[in-house]
Design an enzyme around this catalytic site. Structure first.
Site, PDB file in Angstrom:
ATOM      1  N   GLU A 116       4.901 -19.268  42.731  1.00 12.47           N
ATOM      2  CA  GLU A 116       6.023 -19.353  41.805  1.00 12.47           C
ATOM      3  C   GLU A 116       7.001 -20.445  42.174  1.00 12.47           C
ATOM      4  O   GLU A 116       7.101 -20.857  43.321  1.00 12.47           O
ATOM      5  CB  GLU A 116       6.775 -18.014  41.787  1.00 12.47           C
ATOM      6  CG  GLU A 116       5.941 -16.914  41.182  1.00 12.47           C
ATOM      7  CD  GLU A 116       6.693 -15.607  41.067  1.00 12.47           C
ATOM      8  OE1 GLU A 116       6.224 -14.746  40.313  1.00 12.47           O
ATOM      9  OE2 GLU A 116       7.744 -15.442  41.700  1.00 12.47           O
ATOM     10  N   CYS A 129      13.649 -24.304  43.636  1.00 11.31           N
ATOM     11  CA  CYS A 129      13.187 -23.525  44.777  1.00 11.31           C
ATOM     12  C   CYS A 129      11.661 -23.583  44.787  1.00 11.31           C
ATOM     13  O   CYS A 129      11.005 -23.099  43.874  1.00 11.31           O
ATOM     14  CB  CYS A 129      13.702 -22.095  44.610  1.00 11.31           C
ATOM     15  SG  CYS A 129      13.228 -20.999  45.931  1.00 11.31           S
ATOM     16  N   CYS A 136       2.842 -14.896  52.339  1.00 13.73           N
ATOM     17  CA  CYS A 136       3.398 -15.313  53.633  1.00 13.73           C
ATOM     18  C   CYS A 136       2.830 -14.369  54.679  1.00 13.73           C
ATOM     19  O   CYS A 136       2.686 -13.176  54.422  1.00 13.73           O
ATOM     20  CB  CYS A 136       4.926 -15.219  53.614  1.00 13.73           C
ATOM     21  SG  CYS A 136       5.686 -15.787  55.155  1.00 13.73           S
ATOM     22  N   CYS A 140       8.505 -10.276  57.042  1.00 12.83           N
ATOM     23  CA  CYS A 140       9.891  -9.838  57.243  1.00 12.83           C
ATOM     24  C   CYS A 140      10.081  -8.574  56.396  1.00 12.83           C
ATOM     25  O   CYS A 140       9.615  -8.515  55.264  1.00 12.83           O
ATOM     26  CB  CYS A 140      10.859 -10.930  56.818  1.00 12.83           C
ATOM     27  SG  CYS A 140      10.617 -12.434  57.790  1.00 12.83           S
ATOM     28  N   CYS A 143      11.500  -8.606  52.772  1.00 15.60           N
ATOM     29  CA  CYS A 143      11.029  -9.670  51.881  1.00 15.60           C
ATOM     30  C   CYS A 143       9.766  -9.246  51.148  1.00 15.60           C
ATOM     31  O   CYS A 143       8.796  -8.800  51.756  1.00 15.60           O
ATOM     32  CB  CYS A 143      10.752 -10.949  52.679  1.00 15.60           C
ATOM     33  SG  CYS A 143      10.009 -12.251  51.684  1.00 15.60           S
ATOM     34  N   CYS A 367      15.263 -16.369  45.114  1.00 16.00           N
ATOM     35  CA  CYS A 367      14.501 -17.103  46.112  1.00 16.00           C
ATOM     36  C   CYS A 367      14.089 -16.168  47.245  1.00 16.00           C
ATOM     37  O   CYS A 367      14.851 -15.312  47.659  1.00 16.00           O
ATOM     38  CB  CYS A 367      15.361 -18.204  46.713  1.00 16.00           C
ATOM     39  SG  CYS A 367      15.143 -19.761  45.911  1.00 16.00           S
TER      40      CYS A 367
HETATM   41  N1  SAH Z   1       9.901 -18.323  54.823  1.00 15.05           N
HETATM   42  C1  SAH Z   1      11.100 -19.079  54.800  1.00 15.05           C
HETATM   43  C2  SAH Z   1      11.477 -19.566  53.420  1.00 15.05           C
HETATM   44  C3  SAH Z   1      11.298 -18.611  52.261  1.00 15.05           C
HETATM   45  S1  SAH Z   1      12.341 -17.206  52.220  1.00 15.05           S
HETATM   46  C4  SAH Z   1      12.232 -18.272  55.393  1.00 15.05           C
HETATM   47  O1  SAH Z   1      12.060 -17.080  55.645  1.00 15.05           O
HETATM   48  O2  SAH Z   1      13.276 -18.857  55.627  1.00 15.05           O
HETATM   49  C5  SAH Z   1      13.880 -17.845  51.588  1.00 15.05           C
HETATM   50  C6  SAH Z   1      15.091 -16.952  51.892  1.00 15.05           C
HETATM   51  O3  SAH Z   1      15.143 -15.779  51.053  1.00 15.05           O
HETATM   52  C7  SAH Z   1      15.079 -16.444  53.303  1.00 15.05           C
HETATM   53  O4  SAH Z   1      16.324 -16.583  53.915  1.00 15.05           O
HETATM   54  C8  SAH Z   1      14.729 -15.006  53.113  1.00 15.05           C
HETATM   55  O5  SAH Z   1      15.104 -14.277  54.204  1.00 15.05           O
HETATM   56  C9  SAH Z   1      15.452 -14.659  51.847  1.00 15.05           C
HETATM   57  N2  SAH Z   1      15.002 -13.393  51.249  1.00 15.05           N
HETATM   58  C10 SAH Z   1      13.763 -12.884  51.286  1.00 15.05           C
HETATM   59  N3  SAH Z   1      13.712 -11.692  50.649  1.00 15.05           N
HETATM   60  C11 SAH Z   1      14.949 -11.434  50.190  1.00 15.05           C
HETATM   61  C12 SAH Z   1      15.533 -10.356  49.441  1.00 15.05           C
HETATM   62  N4  SAH Z   1      14.808  -9.310  49.051  1.00 15.05           N
HETATM   63  N5  SAH Z   1      16.840 -10.434  49.142  1.00 15.05           N
HETATM   64  C13 SAH Z   1      17.574 -11.514  49.518  1.00 15.05           C
HETATM   65  N6  SAH Z   1      17.080 -12.560  50.223  1.00 15.05           N
HETATM   66  C14 SAH Z   1      15.774 -12.528  50.567  1.00 15.05           C
HETATM   67 FE1  SF4 Z   2       7.814 -15.057  54.907  1.00 14.23          FE
HETATM   68 FE2  SF4 Z   2       9.570 -13.742  53.449  1.00 14.23          FE
HETATM   69 FE3  SF4 Z   2       9.829 -13.786  56.083  1.00 14.23          FE
HETATM   70 FE4  SF4 Z   2      10.319 -16.024  54.663  1.00 14.23          FE
HETATM   71  S1  SF4 Z   2      11.474 -14.102  54.564  1.00 14.23           S
HETATM   72  S2  SF4 Z   2       9.104 -15.834  56.565  1.00 14.23           S
HETATM   73  S3  SF4 Z   2       8.797 -15.775  53.021  1.00 14.23           S
HETATM   74  S4  SF4 Z   2       8.113 -12.847  54.947  1.00 14.23           S
END
Ligand code: SAH
Ligand code: SF4
Length: 394
Positions: A116, A129, A136, A140, A143, A367
């Site tokens: 996306e 974005c 991934c 996390c 996420c 994002c």
């Molecule tokens: N993998 C990289 C880039 C993609 S995630 C990283 O983790 O930095 C981009 C941002 O969105 C990250 O800071 C991530 O922690 C945040 N993010 C992911 N899931 C989220 C959610 N459910 N609500 C708010 N921010 C979120």
């Molecule tokens: Fe991967 Fe989501 Fe963690 Fe970014 S925040 S490293 S996209 S699992």
């Protein structure tokens, strides 16, 4: 060393499928690679060099998708080029527009993998974005992308292709320095960009090339969850702004919500931030901090954040992101009062800590939590559905 389990698995190596017609997609190739492909197709060295330059300009600066548009290349040569090459774009499965103007595209690769991209317009800028992987591997806990099962790296072509598609749909060709809607790029879509370093670097080099997509490196931000060994290289070889998904200030909490912390701990991460090339007061590192109720949002944690930033003498700002909940997520969003209190403490410590307004919530476009509806089902569920469909068809 690879840590087994879900902390640090490598992406499943699924090579993207080659085009069935054998033609080569020029999008994602550097000037030098285009020249080499032209030579491989039969042009002599001198012709390949000249044509390569012209084609590069048409593809990346003018947004041409047909060789017939290339008016400075003899018409007689157009069929030869079209026989060997294409100027591709990602296939769009779905395009949505939110009530706040945010746009989201669901894209499909030739091997049926979906990813996306999101465009977020603001008064003074427009931010795209961009995704770096399908899914991934890092899991996390807050996420959504991390729960996807299938993971593969996107190619440089698929990464540049996102920016080119956005330019198409915003009508922003040729590349020009002034008056653009798409002014900024954040590598904050699906995936961990530093686990797909080469493709991300090659794609961003094309995006930054003055005769390419011509976006300044100051307007590009790469976000990492903290792949420490790759951060210096990102600074040296790409040179864009760095965002770090910090999200916690203690080992205990960060180990839980950002599991890569078990491999590269907080001290190492903050030291890598301090060493990141080119950081100064005008060009600060952004720490992303997703606010999770009763998990990482206390006043004490805000004070600890200030202490750490000062201890490592970081030129940094903090983006406070209200958690965007998804079905089955193990956390809740912090209350607005909590977020404000946290923000005030960090501001009082002399560090900018704006609270991010969620955008495009009605189309699920935040994002970092991008995920396609088809991938919300597990592989097993999809297989079962396919079997049922087969059975129903008799
Ligand atoms: N993998 C990289 C880039 C993609 S995630 C990283 O983790 O930095 C981009 C941002 O969105 C990250 O800071 C991530 O922690 C945040 N993010 C992911 N899931 C989220 C959610 N459910 N609500 C708010 N921010 C979120
Ligand atoms: Fe991967 Fe989501 Fe963690 Fe970014 S925040 S490293 S996209 S699992």
């Amino acid at each position: 060393m690879q840590i087994p389990g879900h902390i640090d698995p490598v992406a499943v190596p699924r090579a993207p499928t080659l085009r069935e017609d054998g033609r080569v997609d020029l999008v994602g190739l550097s000037k030098e690679q285009i020249r080499a492909e032209l030579e491989a197709a039969g042009l002599d060295a001198k012709a390949a060099k000249l044509r390569g330059k012209q084609i590069w300009h048409w593809v990346y600066n003018r947004g041409a998708t047909e060789f017939a548009q290339m008016t400075d290349i003899a018409k007689a040569q157009h069929p030869f080029l079209a026989d060997h090459f294409v100027i591709g774009r990602p296939e769009v499965v779905e395009a949505q527009v939110s009530s706040d103007g945010t746009r989201k595209w669901l894209l499909r690769a030739p091997d049926a993998q979906d990813y996306e991209m999101v465009f977020i317009p603001d008064a003074d800028r427009g931010t795209l974005c961009v995704s770096s992987q399908v899914g991934c591997t890092l899991n996390c806990r807050f996420c959504h992308t991390g729960t996807m099962r299938l993971v593969r790296n996107l190619t440089a072509s698929e990464i540049v292709g996102q920016v080119m598609l956005a330019r198409d749909s915003l009508g922003e060709w040729p590349s020009q320095p002034e008056g653009r809607l798409l002014t900024n790029i954040v590598m904050m879509g699906m995936g961990e960009p530093l686990y797909n370093f080469d493709a991300v670097r090659d794609a961003l080099k094309i995006v930054m090339d003055g005769d390419g997509l011509a976006l300044s490196k100051r307007r590009i931000t790469l976000s990492t969850s903290g792949v420490v060994p790759m951060m210096a290289r990102a600074g040296e070889e790409i040179g864009v702004n760095l965002a770090v998904s910090l999200h916690a200030v203690t080992k205990e909490v960060r180990d839980e919500i950002v599991p890569i912390n078990r491999k590269y701990g907080l001290e190492e991460l903050l030291q890598a931030c301090a060493d990141y090339p080119g950081v100064n007061n005008a060009r600060r590192i952004t720490f992303e901090y997703v606010m999770l109720k009763d998990k990482n949002d206390s006043d004490d944690e805000a004070r600890e954040l200030v202490r750490l930033i000062k201890k490592y003498r970081l030129h940094a700002k903090v983006n406070l992101i209200p958690f965007n909940p998804w079905p089955g997520a193990p956390y809740d969003t912090s209350t607005p009062e909590r977020v404000r209190s946290f923000s005030n403490i960090v501001f009082d410590g002399g560090i900018s800590a704006p609270i991010r307004t969620p955008r495009g919530r009605d189309i699920d476009a935040a994002c970092g939590q991008l995920k396609t509806s088809s991938e919300k089902k597990t592989r097993a569920e999809l297989d079962r559905l396919a079997e049922e469909k087969q059975a129903a068809l008799g």
